[in-house]
Scaffold this active site. Structure first.
Site, PDB file in Angstrom:
ATOM      1  N   LYS A  81      53.335  12.332 105.387  1.00  0.00           N
ATOM      2  CA  LYS A  81      52.678  13.612 105.686  1.00  0.00           C
ATOM      3  C   LYS A  81      53.583  14.477 106.561  1.00  0.00           C
ATOM      4  CE  LYS A  81      50.275  13.538 103.335  1.00  0.00           C
ATOM      5  NZ  LYS A  81      49.528  12.775 102.375  1.00  0.00           N
ATOM      6  N   ARG A 111      50.330  24.033  91.855  1.00  0.00           N
ATOM      7  CA  ARG A 111      51.106  23.243  90.895  1.00  0.00           C
ATOM      8  C   ARG A 111      52.587  23.603  90.909  1.00  0.00           C
ATOM      9  NH1 ARG A 111      47.780  20.771  86.961  1.00  0.00           N
ATOM     10  NH2 ARG A 111      49.610  20.486  85.678  1.00  0.00           N
ATOM     11  N   LYS A 166      51.878  20.049  93.626  1.00  0.00           N
ATOM     12  CA  LYS A 166      50.813  19.070  93.802  1.00  0.00           C
ATOM     13  C   LYS A 166      50.799  18.018  92.692  1.00  0.00           C
ATOM     14  CE  LYS A 166      46.534  18.004  95.578  1.00  0.00           C
ATOM     15  NZ  LYS A 166      46.997  17.154  96.681  1.00  0.00           N
ATOM     16  N   GLU A 169      56.610  15.909 104.546  1.00  0.00           N
ATOM     17  CA  GLU A 169      56.367  16.932 103.532  1.00  0.00           C
ATOM     18  C   GLU A 169      55.806  18.222 104.103  1.00  0.00           C
ATOM     19  OE1 GLU A 169      52.336  14.846 101.726  1.00  0.00           O
ATOM     20  OE2 GLU A 169      53.495  16.151 100.439  1.00  0.00           O
ATOM     21  N   ASN A 174      54.674  24.084  80.666  1.00  0.00           N
ATOM     22  CA  ASN A 174      54.725  23.095  81.746  1.00  0.00           C
ATOM     23  C   ASN A 174      55.311  21.829  81.147  1.00  0.00           C
ATOM     24  OD1 ASN A 174      54.223  21.367  83.939  1.00  0.00           O
ATOM     25  ND2 ASN A 174      52.159  20.897  83.192  1.00  0.00           N
ATOM     26  N   GLY A 175      56.400  21.322  81.726  1.00  0.00           N
ATOM     27  CA  GLY A 175      57.014  20.101  81.200  1.00  0.00           C
ATOM     28  C   GLY A 175      58.517  20.239  81.119  1.00  0.00           C
ATOM     29  N   GLU A 197      52.041   6.403 105.379  1.00  0.00           N
ATOM     30  CA  GLU A 197      51.345   7.650 105.062  1.00  0.00           C
ATOM     31  C   GLU A 197      51.576   8.706 106.158  1.00  0.00           C
ATOM     32  OE1 GLU A 197      50.174   8.833 102.511  1.00  0.00           O
ATOM     33  OE2 GLU A 197      48.781  10.401 103.109  1.00  0.00           O
ATOM     34  N   CYS A 208      54.142  22.981  86.460  1.00  0.00           N
ATOM     35  CA  CYS A 208      53.871  24.405  86.508  1.00  0.00           C
ATOM     36  C   CYS A 208      52.391  24.605  86.208  1.00  0.00           C
ATOM     37  CB  CYS A 208      54.706  25.126  85.465  1.00  0.00           C
ATOM     38  SG  CYS A 208      56.466  24.783  85.646  1.00  0.00           S
ATOM     39  N   HIS A 263      64.966  -5.247 112.945  1.00  0.00           N
ATOM     40  CA  HIS A 263      65.968  -5.597 111.937  1.00  0.00           C
ATOM     41  C   HIS A 263      66.864  -4.415 111.582  1.00  0.00           C
ATOM     42  CE1 HIS A 263      64.155  -9.505 111.595  1.00  0.00           C
ATOM     43  NE2 HIS A 263      62.973  -8.950 111.398  1.00  0.00           N
ATOM     44  N   TRP A 310      57.415  25.688  88.840  1.00  0.00           N
ATOM     45  CA  TRP A 310      58.115  24.749  89.705  1.00  0.00           C
ATOM     46  C   TRP A 310      59.368  24.402  88.922  1.00  0.00           C
ATOM     47  CZ3 TRP A 310      59.774  19.582  89.511  1.00  0.00           C
ATOM     48  CH2 TRP A 310      60.133  19.034  90.749  1.00  0.00           C
TER      49      TRP A 310
HETATM   50  C1  F6R Z   1      51.620  13.343  99.284  1.00  0.00           C
HETATM   51  C2  F6R Z   1      51.294  13.696  97.927  1.00  0.00           C
HETATM   52  C3  F6R Z   1      52.007  13.007  96.819  1.00  0.00           C
HETATM   53  C4  F6R Z   1      50.973  12.465  95.810  1.00  0.00           C
HETATM   54  C5  F6R Z   1      51.693  11.878  94.594  1.00  0.00           C
HETATM   55  C6  F6R Z   1      50.722  11.268  93.608  1.00  0.00           C
HETATM   56  O1  F6R Z   1      50.853  14.058 100.186  1.00  0.00           O
HETATM   57  O2  F6R Z   1      50.443  14.502  97.692  1.00  0.00           O
HETATM   58  O3  F6R Z   1      52.820  11.994  97.300  1.00  0.00           O
HETATM   59  O4  F6R Z   1      50.214  11.501  96.463  1.00  0.00           O
HETATM   60  O5  F6R Z   1      52.438  12.881  93.961  1.00  0.00           O
HETATM   61  O6  F6R Z   1      49.808  12.198  93.129  1.00  0.00           O
HETATM   62  P1  F6R Z   1      48.474  11.741  92.398  1.00  0.00           P
HETATM   63  O7  F6R Z   1      47.665  11.005  93.381  1.00  0.00           O
HETATM   64  O8  F6R Z   1      47.857  13.017  91.930  1.00  0.00           O
HETATM   65  O9  F6R Z   1      48.904  10.862  91.255  1.00  0.00           O
END
Ligand code: F6R
Length: 588
Positions: free
Chosen positions: A469, A27, A583, A472, A100-101, A465, A2, A488, A74
């Site tokens: 992307k 967040r 994020k 998400e 937050n937590g 990756e 949050c 496989h 969140w």
């Molecule tokens: C994907 C994404 C997440 C972060 C992951 C780690 O686009 O943003 O998978 O990569 O939550 O976050 P950090 O790098 O901040 O530890």
């Protein structure tokens, strides 16, 4: 996950809090709320929905008062409802809390409080904090000591800010395993989970350490350590430019950040040679080496492992941070944990660091946010220098990680400079020109439910990756895997028209990946080739510039980021705020 912000000021705070909330909305964006104290009255306005919604419905900015707290949620415990939105108040509305937590022992605490007559208004874990502080404040009319006494009863993680009805001059903050930062302004003070929340007003910050608590007034900051003793700490000046946070001409933060990669690949390459050499030296000297990160950062870690194994002949493994414990028996004195993280606040990552440090290992981190918990817990840190990344999907941080990990590996190899790094901004510019073509591909495959991404060796993290992307941002099911693995099992899912993205640069794996492509085409797949060399096997070919092989993932991932972004836009999904995500994943 949050976002929290509190402010005590000489003037009204609701506008300041609302702007701050918008900056930390990445967040968490399920619900939002604000509380202020004005004329001896504590007022709370909150609700489920995005901040702009709540502002429209509840007029947060109309709240009067020179002291207040605000929260963007969140959800963890308790559904996304108006009642579960923060702030939460005590029985008599004498105080309000944002958090937050996760409070792990909230059920026994709630049962005990209810048996003593406390009435709960929400299903959240957070509300117990308000009731416990109320009890403690009744015993001693000292906001800071009462908050500390209350936090001693909590198990789990928290960063909290508390507002007291009878103390319109203070806000109290406390933290354990979740970030909390104080901002020192001119006639105003802040407490927040992220510098972005207050950077418009001040760049002078004080990072609270674990288990510390703080009390702010409009012109003072008092910090108490875990042992209850007062601490003095010098503020740090943060260098992030405010202008980087607005979307400027772009429709979304995500698109802005994809485009910023022209500059950020160059900024990431600006590393202090002495720090880089020390980082590389520690790797060379290490016994056991693990590399760790979550999500996109884990993918960058896979790139690092590949080169350390193949080119430097150094044995190491990359593991996702949430699983590091499964491997930690191999960590001890003389071992090194290399940690990648954009935020430096991801709970799984910090847990891995704790585990490694507990076993005597050294922690070397590559992180974007200077002053983050990870950077402060590390023995050595290299910064990504790519500025604030606001879009929930990691984009520019991934390419910055790809630059820095390669510079580290080159330093391990004893190379004075990272050959080819200077050509990256121009190459990124070229890769961004694929956007029109990508948009056409999006139109063609709008109705496809599944996408596959394949690559061999150094390109298989790029495939992972690309799939992450797409999932998400567009909510399309996607899988990424080494091209060799297809036969496989996954090949059974390929039918006429199934889109498969093949990442296949020139080089040693090129021919093998072409063979896998033929196998896919023979089963009806529509192949989208991402490469510096064209082949007739691809139905669509997206040319990316040829750069040094170690940097190819940077130019390859850009069309994949654009693919995910444009699918999201075409499907009317908000690419900056994908559903269910946040994020910084600061909970386990
Ligand atoms: C994907 C994404 C997440 C972060 C992951 C780690 O686009 O943003 O998978 O990569 O939550 O976050 P950090 O790098 O901040 O530890």
């Amino acid at each position: 996950m949050c976002g929290i912000i509190g402010c005590v000021s000489e003037g009204p705070v609701s506008g300041i809090l609302l702007d701050g909330l918008k900056r930390v909305e990445y967040r968490g964006y399920d619900s939002a709320g604000m509380a202020t104290v004005n004329d001896g009255k504590l007022s709370v306005r909150k609700g489920a929905g995005r901040i702009t919604d709540i502002e429209r419905r509840k007029h947060l900015s109309a709240l009067g008062g020179n002291v207040g707290i605000a929260h963007t949620r969140w959800a963890t415990h308790g559904g996304v409802t108006d009642r579960n939105a923060h702030p939460h108040t005590s029985c008599g509305d004498t105080l309000a809390v944002i958090h937050n937590g996760i409070i792990e022992n909230y059920i026994p605490l709630k049962t005990r409080l209810q048996s003593k007559g406390h009435v709960f208004k929400s299903e959240t874990d957070t509300e117990v904090i308000a009731h416990i502080i109320e009890e403690e404040y009744g015993k001693r009319s000292d906001p800071l000591r009462a908050t500390i006494a209350a936090t001693r009863k909590l198990e789990g993680q928290y960063a909290i800010a508390v507002l007291f009805r009878d103390r319109p001059d203070v806000i109290v903050g406390a933290r354990k395993d979740a970030p909390l930062i104080a901002g020192i302004g001119d006639g105003q003070m802040f407490i927040a989970s992220d510098i972005l929340a207050f950077i418009e007003h001040t760049d002078k910050t004080v990072f609270l350490d674990n288990q510390e608590a703080a009390l702010i007034t409009k012109d003072s900051l008092k910090i108490l350590g875990a042992d209850g003793r007062e601490l003095s700490r010098e503020p740090t000046q943060v260098a992030w430019e405010l202008s980087n946070i607005s979307r400027t001409k772009y429709a979304h933060h995500t698109l802005k950040e994809i485009n910023e990669q022209r500059q950020t690949v160059a900024a990431a390459a600006v590393q202090d040679p002495a720090k880089l050499a020390a980082f590389a030296g520690a790797i060379r000297k290490a016994g056991t080496i693990f590399i760790t990160g979550s999500g996109t950062s884990y993918h960058a870690g896979l790139l690092m492992k590949s080169r350390l194994n193949h080119e430097a002949g150094i044995r190491c493994d990359t593991v996702v941070s949430g699983e590091l414990k499964e491997h930690s028996a191999f960590l001890g004195k003389g071992s090194v944990l290399i940690v990648l993280s954009q935020s430096g606040e991801t709970a799984d990552v910090l847990e891995a660091v704790k585990e490694a440090k507990g076993r005597g290992a050294k922690v070397l981190s590559i992180v974007n946010v200077a002053g983050s918990t990870l950077s402060r817990e590390s023995d050595q840190t290299l910064l990504l220098n790519c500025g604030p990344e606001v879009g929930v999907a990691a984009t520019k941080s991934f390419t910055a990680q790809a630059v820095v990990v390669n510079m580290v590996v080159d330093a391990v190899l004893g190379r004075k400079r990272s050959e080819g790094v200077e050509e990256l901004p121009k190459a990124v510019e070229e890769a961004l020109k694929t956007e029109r073509q990508i948009k056409a591909i999006v139109q063609k495959y709008m109705d496809r439910p599944d996408f596959y991404f394949v690559g061999r060796g150094y390109q298989s993290p790029v495939a992972l990756e690309g799939a992450l992307k797409l999932k998400e941002l567009s909510y399309i099911h996607a899988e990424g895997m080494p091209a060799s693995e297809l036969k496989h099992g996954t090949l059974a899912l390929i039918e006429t028209g199934t889109p498969v993205v093949v990442i296949n640069p020139s080089g040693e794996n090129h021919a093998d990946t072409l063979s896998s492509s033929e196998e896919l085409r023979a089963r009806g797949a529509d192949l989208i080739g991402i490469s510096d060399v064209e082949d007739r096997v691809y139905k669509h070919f997206v040319r990316v510039p040829r750069v040094q092989p170690k940097f190819m993932p940077i130019v390859e991932v850009i069309p994949l980021q654009l693919l995910a972004y444009h699918f999201a836009v075409a499907k009317k999904r908000d690419p900056d705020y994908p559903r269910n995500l946040a994020k910084s994943v600061t909970v386990k």
